[in-house]
Design a protein around this motif. Structure first.
Motif, PDB file in Angstrom:
ATOM      1  N   TYR A  51       2.771  -7.442   8.064  1.00 54.60           N
ATOM      2  CA  TYR A  51       2.010  -6.513   9.272  1.00 54.60           C
ATOM      3  C   TYR A  51       2.304  -5.375  10.064  1.00 54.60           C
ATOM      4  CZ  TYR A  51       5.521  -8.417  12.683  1.00 54.60           C
ATOM      5  OH  TYR A  51       5.859  -8.925  13.774  1.00 54.60           O
ATOM      6  N   THR A  52       1.821  -4.562  10.835  1.00 54.75           N
ATOM      7  CA  THR A  52       1.885  -3.465  11.478  1.00 54.75           C
ATOM      8  C   THR A  52       1.915  -3.551  12.603  1.00 54.75           C
ATOM      9  OG1 THR A  52      -0.288  -2.028  10.034  1.00 54.75           O
ATOM     10  CG2 THR A  52       1.846  -2.284   9.183  1.00 54.75           C
ATOM     11  N   THR A  53       3.037  -2.115  13.489  1.00 52.60           N
ATOM     12  CA  THR A  53       2.348  -2.243  14.496  1.00 52.60           C
ATOM     13  C   THR A  53       2.595  -1.182  15.389  1.00 52.60           C
ATOM     14  OG1 THR A  53       4.643  -3.108  15.433  1.00 52.60           O
ATOM     15  CG2 THR A  53       3.281  -4.279  15.808  1.00 52.60           C
ATOM     16  N   ASP A  54       2.206  -0.423  16.075  1.00 55.58           N
ATOM     17  CA  ASP A  54       2.498   1.466  17.490  1.00 55.58           C
ATOM     18  C   ASP A  54       1.846   2.030  15.184  1.00 55.58           C
ATOM     19  OD1 ASP A  54       5.374   0.734  18.219  1.00 55.58           O
ATOM     20  OD2 ASP A  54       5.367  -0.681  17.087  1.00 55.58           O
ATOM     21  N   TRP A  55       0.580   1.417  15.638  1.00 52.64           N
ATOM     22  CA  TRP A  55      -0.791   2.784  15.301  1.00 52.64           C
ATOM     23  C   TRP A  55      -0.675   4.057  15.909  1.00 52.64           C
ATOM     24  CZ3 TRP A  55      -3.712   2.574  11.311  1.00 52.64           C
ATOM     25  CH2 TRP A  55      -4.645   3.419  11.357  1.00 52.64           C
ATOM     26  N   ASP A  56      -0.343   5.071  15.118  1.00 48.79           N
ATOM     27  CA  ASP A  56      -0.600   6.516  15.126  1.00 48.79           C
ATOM     28  C   ASP A  56       0.594   6.322  16.260  1.00 48.79           C
ATOM     29  OD1 ASP A  56      -1.104   8.586  14.968  1.00 48.79           O
ATOM     30  OD2 ASP A  56      -3.063   9.131  16.344  1.00 48.79           O
ATOM     31  N   CYS A  57       1.777   6.246  16.264  1.00 40.50           N
ATOM     32  CA  CYS A  57       2.685   6.412  16.852  1.00 40.50           C
ATOM     33  C   CYS A  57       3.109   8.086  16.677  1.00 40.50           C
ATOM     34  CB  CYS A  57       3.937   5.677  16.451  1.00 40.50           C
ATOM     35  SG  CYS A  57       4.565   5.870  14.522  1.00 40.50           S
ATOM     36  N   GLY A  58       2.724   8.456  15.697  1.00 43.85           N
ATOM     37  CA  GLY A  58       3.465  10.264  15.692  1.00 43.85           C
ATOM     38  C   GLY A  58       4.759  10.510  15.156  1.00 43.85           C
ATOM     39  N   TYR A  59       5.119   9.621  14.303  1.00 45.71           N
ATOM     40  CA  TYR A  59       6.277  10.256  13.953  1.00 45.71           C
ATOM     41  C   TYR A  59       6.486   9.253  12.786  1.00 45.71           C
ATOM     42  CZ  TYR A  59       8.776   5.683  15.835  1.00 45.71           C
ATOM     43  OH  TYR A  59       8.376   4.348  15.609  1.00 45.71           O
ATOM     44  N   ASP A  60       7.618   9.912  11.713  1.00 40.31           N
ATOM     45  CA  ASP A  60       7.516   8.963  10.205  1.00 40.31           C
ATOM     46  C   ASP A  60       7.892   7.845  10.457  1.00 40.31           C
ATOM     47  OD1 ASP A  60       7.949   8.861   7.600  1.00 40.31           O
ATOM     48  OD2 ASP A  60       7.862  10.775   7.268  1.00 40.31           O
ATOM     49  N   THR A  61       7.300   7.166   9.962  1.00 41.65           N
ATOM     50  CA  THR A  61       8.480   5.368   9.937  1.00 41.65           C
ATOM     51  C   THR A  61       8.488   5.399   8.508  1.00 41.65           C
ATOM     52  OG1 THR A  61       6.194   4.598   9.414  1.00 41.65           O
ATOM     53  CG2 THR A  61       7.004   4.972  12.306  1.00 41.65           C
ATOM     54  N   GLY A  62       7.759   5.794   7.643  1.00 44.03           N
ATOM     55  CA  GLY A  62       7.941   5.495   6.355  1.00 44.03           C
ATOM     56  C   GLY A  62       6.801   5.156   5.697  1.00 44.03           C
ATOM     57  N   TRP A  63       5.656   4.589   6.818  1.00 41.73           N
ATOM     58  CA  TRP A  63       4.360   3.324   5.944  1.00 41.73           C
ATOM     59  C   TRP A  63       3.270   3.618   7.015  1.00 41.73           C
ATOM     60  CZ3 TRP A  63       3.999   0.492   3.016  1.00 41.73           C
ATOM     61  CH2 TRP A  63       2.728  -0.841   2.190  1.00 41.73           C
TER      62      TRP A  63
END
Length: 282
Positions: A51-63
């Motif tokens: 699953y994912t969290t922190d939608w549209d966090c503004g930095y490159d998470t790799g996902w």
């Protein structure tokens, strides 16, 4: 309730994993993960939860998810993109279809496109493909097809999952023998106009980062149709009886990745290890 009917609201079983059915921008209900009921979803035992969290966090998470959220306007595209789209509409007619009426043509397009993929190992059989076509409309899935204006042949198609505020492109396949017709340009332009301008959806998602097979489709959408990467944080939770196995396999990931080019099972394991690497590097 039988094991086969053990549906868990907000979750589904997919490719040996349990994944949320909520919108990507919504926080999934993690109660089934915490109480352990997720490990018996739909009568099956997933290897992991993703699953994912922190939608549209503004930095490159790799996902990321690839999305387009602004109204579709041809005039904002590059001159090269506009030229290709206009060329496509001179050669391809786009129509929303009932897929159960076109199973053979759709499967031929799907199969021929699949043969061109590198390191792909999950091709659907004709039977399972046909069953999905039968259930598409009742499952809230639109199917769009591109037909050659000259011959009438189905040369590309797209399936779109409908949700209240947003929609997601589930599948887009194009017959490799007819790529010069640029059916992809006609289909993407048509669906973006329909869902963003006519249906007023909040955004169109083209799915998450692809790691199962090599593709340049996401780059194509970014360059020609102004999609963007919407970064978020990826989470993996392993089933207790396999988590230590994957910890060991993670140490061997370079070897598994190399050997996995020839063996489908190892290729699938390599995909999980790639996601694990993304989680650890975030």
């Amino acid at each position: 309730m039988t094991a086969e009917n053990n549906q868990i609201p907000g979750w589904k079983y997919y490719n040996h994993a349990a994944i949320p059915t909520c919108a990507p921008h919504e926080m999934p209900d993690l109660t089934p993960v915490k109480d352990g009921s997720i490990w018996h979803i739909e009568g099956k035992k997933p290897l992991l939860v993703r699953y994912t969290t922190d939608w549209d966090c503004g930095y490159d998470t790799g996902w990321w998810y690839l999305i387009r959220e602004t109204p579709f306007d041809m005039s904002t595209l590059s001159s090269n993109s506009r030229k290709h789209i206009k060329e496509a509409f001179r050669k391809v007619r786009v129509e929303k279809i009932n897929p159960k009426d076109y199973v053979d043509a759709l499967y031929e397009c799907y199969h021929q496109a699949y043969l061109k993929y590198k390191q792909a190992d999950n091709e659907a059989s004709y039977e399972s493909f046909g069953k999905k076509c039968e259930k598409a409309n009742s499952n809230g899935i639109d199917c769009w097809a591109g037909f050659s204006i000259e011959t009438g042949k189905l040369v590309g198609y797209m399936t779109v999952g409908l949700h209240e505020e947003w929609c997601e492109i589930y599948t887009s396949k194009f017959h490799p023998g007819y790529l010069k017709l640029r059916a992809s340009d006609a289909l993407y332009a048509t669906t973006l106009d329909y869902y963003l301008n006519v249906r007023k959806k909040k955004y169109v998602s083209s799915g998450s980062r692809s790691i199962n097979h090599v593709t340049n489709t996401q780059e194509y959408k970014e360059q020609h149709f102004e999609y963007r990467k919407c970064f978020c944080k990826l989470h993996l939770v392993y089933r207790n009886d396999v988590k230590y196995v994957f910890k060991l396999l993670y140490l061997l990931r370079p070897v598994i990745s190399f050997v996995g080019r020839r063996f489908s099972l190892l290729h699938r394991i390599s995909a999980i290890l790639k996601m694990e690497e993304i989680v650890r590097n975030e």
